[in-house]
Design an enzyme around this catalytic site. Structure first.
Site, PDB file in Angstrom:
ATOM      1  N   THR A  94       0.655  -1.170  -0.531  1.00  0.00           N
ATOM      2  CA  THR A  94       0.177  -0.025  -0.051  1.00  0.00           C
ATOM      3  C   THR A  94       1.064   1.190   0.021  1.00  0.00           C
ATOM      4  O   THR A  94       1.985   0.898   0.680  1.00  0.00           O
ATOM      5  CB  THR A  94      -1.044   0.079   1.406  1.00  0.00           C
ATOM      6  OG1 THR A  94      -1.441   1.169   1.059  1.00  0.00           O
ATOM      7  CG2 THR A  94      -0.432  -0.604   2.936  1.00  0.00           C
ATOM      8  N   SER A 119      -0.926   3.359  10.780  1.00  0.00           N
ATOM      9  CA  SER A 119      -1.427   2.288  11.055  1.00  0.00           C
ATOM     10  C   SER A 119      -1.755   1.173  11.509  1.00  0.00           C
ATOM     11  O   SER A 119      -0.582   0.583  10.981  1.00  0.00           O
ATOM     12  CB  SER A 119      -3.063   2.546  10.704  1.00  0.00           C
ATOM     13  OG  SER A 119      -2.882   1.373   9.131  1.00  0.00           O
ATOM     14  N   TYR A 144      -2.952  -1.302  10.230  1.00  0.00           N
ATOM     15  CA  TYR A 144      -2.897  -1.880   9.474  1.00  0.00           C
ATOM     16  C   TYR A 144      -1.892  -1.639   8.746  1.00  0.00           C
ATOM     17  O   TYR A 144      -1.240  -3.105   8.179  1.00  0.00           O
ATOM     18  CB  TYR A 144      -4.283  -1.986   8.309  1.00  0.00           C
ATOM     19  CG  TYR A 144      -4.378  -2.179   7.024  1.00  0.00           C
ATOM     20  CD1 TYR A 144      -4.018  -2.870   6.188  1.00  0.00           C
ATOM     21  CD2 TYR A 144      -4.048  -0.930   6.396  1.00  0.00           C
ATOM     22  CE1 TYR A 144      -4.216  -3.161   4.943  1.00  0.00           C
ATOM     23  CE2 TYR A 144      -4.286  -1.143   5.210  1.00  0.00           C
ATOM     24  CZ  TYR A 144      -3.548  -1.914   4.863  1.00  0.00           C
ATOM     25  OH  TYR A 144      -3.378  -2.870   2.814  1.00  0.00           O
ATOM     26  N   HIS A 145      -1.036  -0.240   8.092  1.00  0.00           N
ATOM     27  CA  HIS A 145      -0.691   0.080   7.077  1.00  0.00           C
ATOM     28  C   HIS A 145       1.248  -0.609   7.797  1.00  0.00           C
ATOM     29  O   HIS A 145       1.617  -0.873   6.549  1.00  0.00           O
ATOM     30  CB  HIS A 145      -0.215   1.469   6.916  1.00  0.00           C
ATOM     31  CG  HIS A 145      -1.411   1.991   6.390  1.00  0.00           C
ATOM     32  ND1 HIS A 145      -2.805   2.424   6.728  1.00  0.00           N
ATOM     33  CD2 HIS A 145      -2.159   2.061   4.998  1.00  0.00           C
ATOM     34  CE1 HIS A 145      -3.642   3.025   5.793  1.00  0.00           C
ATOM     35  NE2 HIS A 145      -3.162   2.058   4.774  1.00  0.00           N
ATOM     36  N   LYS A 149       1.287  -3.839   6.128  1.00  0.00           N
ATOM     37  CA  LYS A 149       2.157  -4.140   5.585  1.00  0.00           C
ATOM     38  C   LYS A 149       3.456  -3.669   5.062  1.00  0.00           C
ATOM     39  O   LYS A 149       4.459  -4.349   4.492  1.00  0.00           O
ATOM     40  CB  LYS A 149       0.996  -2.975   4.257  1.00  0.00           C
ATOM     41  CG  LYS A 149      -0.114  -3.629   4.359  1.00  0.00           C
ATOM     42  CD  LYS A 149      -0.036  -4.314   3.258  1.00  0.00           C
ATOM     43  CE  LYS A 149      -2.195  -4.213   2.694  1.00  0.00           C
ATOM     44  NZ  LYS A 149      -2.265  -4.998   1.612  1.00  0.00           N
TER      45      LYS A 149
HETATM   46  N1  USQ Z   1     -10.972   9.531   4.755  1.00  0.00           N
HETATM   47  C1  USQ Z   1     -12.641  11.010   4.488  1.00  0.00           C
HETATM   48  N2  USQ Z   1     -13.139  10.496   4.893  1.00  0.00           N
HETATM   49  C2  USQ Z   1     -13.717   9.447   4.441  1.00  0.00           C
HETATM   50  C3  USQ Z   1     -13.068   8.370   4.875  1.00  0.00           C
HETATM   51  C4  USQ Z   1     -11.688   8.557   4.636  1.00  0.00           C
HETATM   52  O1  USQ Z   1     -11.308  12.108   4.937  1.00  0.00           O
HETATM   53  O2  USQ Z   1     -14.766   9.071   5.164  1.00  0.00           O
HETATM   54  C5  USQ Z   1      -9.549  10.156   3.997  1.00  0.00           C
HETATM   55  C6  USQ Z   1      -8.602  10.025   4.903  1.00  0.00           C
HETATM   56  O3  USQ Z   1      -9.141  10.639   6.738  1.00  0.00           O
HETATM   57  C7  USQ Z   1      -7.018   9.508   4.502  1.00  0.00           C
HETATM   58  C8  USQ Z   1      -7.956   9.361   3.104  1.00  0.00           C
HETATM   59  O4  USQ Z   1      -9.353   9.822   3.229  1.00  0.00           O
HETATM   60  O5  USQ Z   1      -7.141  10.471   4.757  1.00  0.00           O
HETATM   61  C9  USQ Z   1      -7.700   8.125   3.002  1.00  0.00           C
HETATM   62  O6  USQ Z   1      -8.498   7.019   4.182  1.00  0.00           O
HETATM   63  P1  USQ Z   1      -9.376   5.594   3.370  1.00  0.00           P
HETATM   64  O7  USQ Z   1     -10.195   5.014   4.468  1.00  0.00           O
HETATM   65  O8  USQ Z   1     -10.015   4.991   1.790  1.00  0.00           O
HETATM   66  O9  USQ Z   1      -8.165   4.708   2.813  1.00  0.00           O
HETATM   67  P2  USQ Z   1      -7.176   3.784   3.696  1.00  0.00           P
HETATM   68  O10 USQ Z   1      -7.543   3.833   4.854  1.00  0.00           O
HETATM   69  O11 USQ Z   1      -5.640   4.565   3.904  1.00  0.00           O
HETATM   70  O12 USQ Z   1      -6.873   2.422   2.909  1.00  0.00           O
HETATM   71  C10 USQ Z   1      -7.330   2.022   1.857  1.00  0.00           C
HETATM   72  C11 USQ Z   1      -7.540   0.376   1.947  1.00  0.00           C
HETATM   73  C12 USQ Z   1      -5.970   0.382   2.654  1.00  0.00           C
HETATM   74  C13 USQ Z   1      -5.188   1.027   1.109  1.00  0.00           C
HETATM   75  C14 USQ Z   1      -4.942   2.311   1.816  1.00  0.00           C
HETATM   76  C15 USQ Z   1      -4.184   2.566   0.479  1.00  0.00           C
HETATM   77  O13 USQ Z   1      -8.920   0.203   2.993  1.00  0.00           O
HETATM   78  O14 USQ Z   1      -6.441  -1.362   1.742  1.00  0.00           O
HETATM   79  O15 USQ Z   1      -4.191  -0.350   1.495  1.00  0.00           O
HETATM   80  O16 USQ Z   1      -6.198   2.680   0.890  1.00  0.00           O
HETATM   81  S1  USQ Z   1      -3.099   4.305   1.057  1.00  0.00           S
HETATM   82  O17 USQ Z   1      -4.172   5.318   2.028  1.00  0.00           O
HETATM   83  O18 USQ Z   1      -2.867   4.849  -0.372  1.00  0.00           O
HETATM   84  O19 USQ Z   1      -1.733   3.176   2.009  1.00  0.00           O
END
Ligand code: USQ
Length: 403
Positions: free
Chosen positions: A151, A186, A188-189, A192
């Site tokens: 990720t 997190s 989770y991250h 990875k």
């Molecule tokens: N966010 C909001 N509002 C929401 C949901 C999320 O502002 O309702 C924000 C979060 O604070 C964060 C961003 O959007 O800054 C991304 O959050 P997310 O929930 O879309 O993604 P994340 O928790 O980072 O995890 C997701 C997947 C995970 C993958 C990752 C890729 O669940 O499996 O590894 O995206 S990455 O984000 O590039 O690490």
């Protein structure tokens, strides 16, 4: 497989998931022989957090029957968990894959932050599952190419450009090519990050070959598989744990619930459409890395600020006559807002990936696909607003003054 470009035998670990199911269908449609491992954990996790897929999906058995109807061949499938070493070993020994796509991990940052049990479960599931796969490949079929879904979040948000896995450093007159620092946000991250370190070591020690894909946040309902048969549809989550930003925003717009950027919404992340994720994984399959090579690629279409995405979903929804509203909520996470973010993604572009440039039409398609299931989203509306906080408390996040 004797020649490059010929069909491969591909084992998909995590075949029943959001990415695993459409990827299996796509690879089979492109002539590859696909086998799978899964035990339906994603269905259980989403149920545990009180939600369900907005788009109804077929049971695992129905999916396997649909897969066999499509390919007109029996599928090799193992119902089980990679944390059980015998499953990983049996699958690799019996199928002897050319490539293994490893999607069989618990993918939610918020779920891993619930409490000590969920943190330990996430790390055990992800780290032990990957270690088992590495050992099974070494013992049974060491030339197989392991494609591991990592990720972009492994890198965090450093105040400098992010390369693809490695960078040249000069320190006290010495130079080396070293892994770029990982600064997960997190548990989770962080799991990875541990996986990446373990895979890198297995390549070095045992001569295995692997591509570690640092994938951005995936969104979308459309994956390029035949729409005619409902059994082929992939899941779509919108709860605080398994729903990702754009997907949640679309579900919120359809249900008439305010769209929730967290905090100022100035966080920047790389995003890509579901179809692009499939395309990129397919591109990575061939040619495989050399024996002993651990290669890292970054995978996203473009980087976006969260508020910008909320605005795009809002606009797409208004065009369809949906009365969407953006109401920021307190950020439940401990993460930088308003930070520098400039990751590379050169490799996939060089290999022929053309990013989906028309996000507006992707968003329109998603909203149209979700409208018939407004009732299913509203039925579980209570799981949308976040209450899992990164500081360890559990308390619903209140709305912020509209910015
Ligand atoms: N966010 C909001 N509002 C929401 C949901 C999320 O502002 O309702 C924000 C979060 O604070 C964060 C961003 O959007 O800054 C991304 O959050 P997310 O929930 O879309 O993604 P994340 O928790 O980072 O995890 C997701 C997947 C995970 C993958 C990752 C890729 O669940 O499996 O590894 O995206 S990455 O984000 O590039 O690490």
């Amino acid at each position: 497989r004797s020649l490059p470009g010929e069909p491969m035998k591909i084992l998909i670990a995590g075949m029943d998931g959001y990415l695993g199911w459409p990827l299996s269908l796509r690879l089979a449609a492109h002539g590859h022989v696909v086998a799978g491992i899964d035990k339906g954990s994603r269905r259980n996790w989403v149920e545990e957090v009180g939600s369900h897929s907005a788009i109804p999906i077929a049971s695992l058995d129905e999916r396997l029957r649909a897969f066999q109807d499509l390919t007109e061949q029996p599928i090799k499938f193992w119902t089980g968990d990679l944390c059980d070493y015998s499953i990983a070993k049996d699958a690799i020994r019996a199928f002897r894959p050319d490539a293994v796509v490893h999607l069989a991990e618990m993918p939610s940052a918020a779920y891993s932050m619930i409490d000590a049990d969920h943190c330990a479960y996430t790390q055990r599931n992800n780290v032990i599952g990957t270690l088992n796969l590495l050992h099974a490949i070494r013992e049974e079929n060491p030339s197989a190419h392991l494609i591991k879904l990592g990720t972009m979040g492994e890198y965090g948000t450093p105040n400098m450009p992010i390369p693809e896995g490695f960078f040249e450093v000069e320190y006290r007159g010495y130079k080396d090519r070293l892994p770029f620092p990982r600064q997960a946000g997190s548990w989770y991250h962080q799991s990875k990050v541990h996986d990446s370190n373990n895979i890198m070591m297995a390549c070095k020690l045992w001569g295995l070959r692997s591509t570690d894909i640092m994938q951005g946040v995936v969104y979308g309902t459309r994956d390029g598989t035949p729409a005619a048969d409902d059994r082929f549809r992939t899941r779509f989550d919108f709860d605080q744990c398994f729903g990702t930003a754009i997907n949640r925003f679309c579900a919120q717009a359809v249900a008439g619930i305010p769209i929730t950027p967290f905090g100022s919404g100035r966080q920047v992340r790389g995003f890509l459409a579901l179809q692009d994720s499939m395309t990129c994984i397919e591109l990575v399959l061939d040619p495989p890395p050399a024996a002993g090579e651990y290669r890292v690629i970054n995978e996203f279409e473009e980087t976006y600020k969260i508020v910008e995405l909320a605005g795009r979903v809002h606009d797409a929804a208004m065009e369809l006559g949906l009365r969407a509203e953006i109401v920021p909520v307190e950020n439940p996470r401990l993460e930088a807002e308003g930070h520098y973010y400039s990751p590379d993604r050169r490799t996939l572009i060089e290999w022929g990936y053309h990013p989906t440039t028309d996000m507006a039409s992707e968003l329109r398609g998603m909203l149209e696909d979700l409208v018939p299931y407004k009732g299913r989203i509203l039925e579980k509306a209570s799981v949308i607003r976040p209450d899992i906080r990164w500081n360890g408390t559990k308390k619903a996040c209140s709305s912020l003054k509209v910015l």
